[in-house]
Scaffold this active site. Structure first.
Site, PDB file in Angstrom:
ATOM      1  N   ASP A   9       7.002  -5.731   7.729  1.00  0.00           N
ATOM      2  CA  ASP A   9       5.810  -5.081   7.176  1.00  0.00           C
ATOM      3  C   ASP A   9       4.723  -6.077   6.773  1.00  0.00           C
ATOM      4  O   ASP A   9       3.682  -5.686   6.242  1.00  0.00           O
ATOM      5  CB  ASP A   9       6.188  -4.227   5.957  1.00  0.00           C
ATOM      6  CG  ASP A   9       6.688  -2.839   6.353  1.00  0.00           C
ATOM      7  OD1 ASP A   9       6.458  -2.425   7.509  1.00  0.00           O
ATOM      8  OD2 ASP A   9       7.304  -2.169   5.498  1.00  0.00           O
ATOM      9  N   ARG A  69      10.321  -5.573   0.983  1.00  0.00           N
ATOM     10  CA  ARG A  69       9.036  -6.265   1.083  1.00  0.00           C
ATOM     11  C   ARG A  69       8.850  -7.323  -0.008  1.00  0.00           C
ATOM     12  O   ARG A  69       7.846  -8.061   0.028  1.00  0.00           O
ATOM     13  CB  ARG A  69       7.880  -5.249   1.017  1.00  0.00           C
ATOM     14  CG  ARG A  69       7.874  -4.246   2.159  1.00  0.00           C
ATOM     15  CD  ARG A  69       6.534  -3.546   2.283  1.00  0.00           C
ATOM     16  NE  ARG A  69       5.491  -4.468   2.736  1.00  0.00           N
ATOM     17  CZ  ARG A  69       4.202  -4.136   2.883  1.00  0.00           C
ATOM     18  NH1 ARG A  69       3.806  -2.910   2.609  1.00  0.00           N
ATOM     19  NH2 ARG A  69       3.313  -5.032   3.291  1.00  0.00           N
ATOM     20  N   ARG A 127       3.738   3.457  -5.712  1.00  0.00           N
ATOM     21  CA  ARG A 127       4.061   2.036  -5.574  1.00  0.00           C
ATOM     22  C   ARG A 127       3.650   1.206  -6.797  1.00  0.00           C
ATOM     23  O   ARG A 127       4.495   0.721  -7.523  1.00  0.00           O
ATOM     24  CB  ARG A 127       3.407   1.474  -4.314  1.00  0.00           C
ATOM     25  CG  ARG A 127       3.906   2.105  -3.013  1.00  0.00           C
ATOM     26  CD  ARG A 127       5.344   1.734  -2.733  1.00  0.00           C
ATOM     27  NE  ARG A 127       5.836   2.316  -1.501  1.00  0.00           N
ATOM     28  CZ  ARG A 127       5.663   1.786  -0.287  1.00  0.00           C
ATOM     29  NH1 ARG A 127       4.984   0.664  -0.136  1.00  0.00           N
ATOM     30  NH2 ARG A 127       6.161   2.378   0.773  1.00  0.00           N
ATOM     31  N   HIS A 164      -0.225   4.991  -0.867  1.00  0.00           N
ATOM     32  CA  HIS A 164      -1.086   3.896  -1.325  1.00  0.00           C
ATOM     33  C   HIS A 164      -2.511   4.447  -1.430  1.00  0.00           C
ATOM     34  O   HIS A 164      -2.913   5.286  -0.610  1.00  0.00           O
ATOM     35  CB  HIS A 164      -1.120   2.748  -0.297  1.00  0.00           C
ATOM     36  CG  HIS A 164      -0.017   1.749  -0.404  1.00  0.00           C
ATOM     37  ND1 HIS A 164       0.550   1.154   0.710  1.00  0.00           N
ATOM     38  CD2 HIS A 164       0.598   1.189  -1.478  1.00  0.00           C
ATOM     39  CE1 HIS A 164       1.477   0.295   0.324  1.00  0.00           C
ATOM     40  NE2 HIS A 164       1.526   0.293  -1.002  1.00  0.00           N
ATOM     41  N   CYS A 198      -4.780  -1.186   6.262  1.00  0.00           N
ATOM     42  CA  CYS A 198      -3.521  -1.823   5.874  1.00  0.00           C
ATOM     43  C   CYS A 198      -3.365  -3.213   6.500  1.00  0.00           C
ATOM     44  O   CYS A 198      -2.732  -4.088   5.931  1.00  0.00           O
ATOM     45  CB  CYS A 198      -2.327  -0.972   6.287  1.00  0.00           C
ATOM     46  SG  CYS A 198      -2.260   0.632   5.485  1.00  0.00           S
TER      47      CYS A 198
END
Ligand code: ARG
Length: 277
Positions: free
Chosen positions: A77, A102, A147, A176, A270
């Site tokens: 990611d 992550r 998150r 997000h 992103c």
């Protein structure tokens, strides 16, 4: 559908930007930490790289500077560079990832900034960089609910010395902030109201009465995961209705196909971390 706003045809001006990106050399979908990810669905890794290369080339063609961070094996990611940090006035607030998969990305991005001479702050609370922090002329807009830890908003406010506006996300598909809201220019934004809790929706209404409200249809193809330089708005090509509305407001929408990276739950924004001088 977005409403009956009067189209604003004021002339738009582009400001050259500096972006940080990470080539998806090790991209794959082998875990699922958002509803878009399905490890059973095949990903065309070569196509992912090609689509990402096109995005990088586009930025360069538009006159922007693109820095690259080396991809790390085992961190698929990492291509979603927006999550790597938040940079305002040349000051870097590092990221601290919620998910173990992550977590190591935080240090990798922090090291890149340190070795490029930036003042960095190693964060205390979970924040996923520009995934949840979006910068307008007057504010830092900050998402929470999936998150980033809400306490990171206070931390960001103290570090950047700018007012931080906390916004609660409620739809797991828009986990997000940068999947539900995008900054177009100055204090001009676009967002999908249904992605936010009622109180946050009211707050956005008050602070940004002129905002472009984006339909469920355009939001669901990741239309809000867009990058604007003040004139050009790079966004997923499937968001056709949104592109037309942006055009009516005087922007130049540029549609991109990032089908493979969408399988990881990300698109244009992103993949793009803005380094604000
Ligand atoms: N698979 C990644 C995750 O779930 C996608 C991150 C997308 N990045 C973003 N800025 N929204 O964390």
């Amino acid at each position: 559908m977005s409403t009956a706003q009067t189209p604003d045809r004021r002339p738009r001006t582009q400001r050259p930007r500096r972006y940080l990106m990470c080539r998806p050399a090790h991209f794959e979908v082998v875990y699922a930490i958002n509803p878009w990810m399905d490890p059973d669905k095949p990903v065309d890794a070569a196509l992912a790289v090609l689509q990402w290369e096109r995005l990088r080339e586009l930025y360069r063609d538009l006159g922007h500077t693109v820095d690259l961070i080396d991809p790390v094996p085992g961190l698929p990611d990492m291509v979603y560079a927006a999550n790597g940090a938040t940079v305002v006035d040349g000051r870097v607030l590092g990221a601290r990832f919620r998910n173990a998969e992550r977590f190591p990305e935080g240090a990798a991005y922090l090291d890149w900034f340190r070795s490029h001479g930036f003042a960095v702050h190693d964060p205390e609370f979970v924040n996923e960089g520009e995934g949840d922090f979006l910068v307008t002329a007057s504010f830092v807009l900050a998402g929470y609910g999936f998150r980033s830890d809400q306490r990171s908003h206070q931390e960001a406010e103290a570090f950047f010395g700018r007012p931080v506006i906390s916004l609660e996300l409620v739809d797991p598909r828009y986990y997000h902030l940068d999947t539900a809201l995008a900054v177009l220019d100055g204090d001009e934004i676009m967002y999908h109201p249904e992605a936010f809790a009622p109180g946050s929706r009211a707050l956005l209404e008050t602070l940004f009465p002129e905002a472009l409200k984006v339909s469920a249809e355009d939001a669901s193809v990741f239309g809000l995961n867009a990058v604007s330089d003040g004139l050009n708005v790079v966004l997923p090509e499937a968001a056709e209705g949104l592109a037309a509305e942006l055009r009516a407001r005087g922007f130049r929408p540029i549609g991109m196909d990032l089908s493979e990276l969408l399988k990881g739950g990300g698109s244009v924004k992103c993949c793009t971390l803005e380094i604000r001088p």
